[in-house]
Write an enzyme that holds these catalytic residues in place. Sequence first.
Site: not given
Length: 129
Positions: A55, A42, A86, A89
């Site tokens: 991701e 991230n 999430c 993603c």
Amino acid sequence: MTNEELLEAAAEAATRSYAPYSSFRVGAAVLAADGTVYTGANVENAAYGSSVCAEASAISAAVSAGVRKIDVVAAVCLDGEFCSPCGNCRQIMQEFFVETVVMHGPDGAPDVLPLSDLLPMSFGPEALG
Ligand code: THU
């Protein structure tokens, strides 16, 4: 490449996370259909909404290298017990026909789930013909 190995690659990528705002480091490893593994972490931003999930970062690396079919996505968070992708993603995974998502379950063991369980009745490229 086993699911355990993918989780290890994701954990290693998470050490390179840029997460000064949440302090929540996430890493992801994706297994492309040709067997190549791509990783990402991230990457946060002072404008919070401009942050990128691990991701999405790993999938972007794969797609930027020419990949168009991804079989598996593994995600690991270093600062929490559970790292379920999430919604955004999940939708990005759908675009590249991801079949399986691997994460550490609440008991610490690998949890292996079909993307269709995480994103039922999805909207994908096939809908646009
Ligand atoms: N995050 C990910 O990278 N992947 C997920 O599946 C969930 C959340 C990141 C976004 C943000 O940088 C931090 O974790 C806290 O939400």
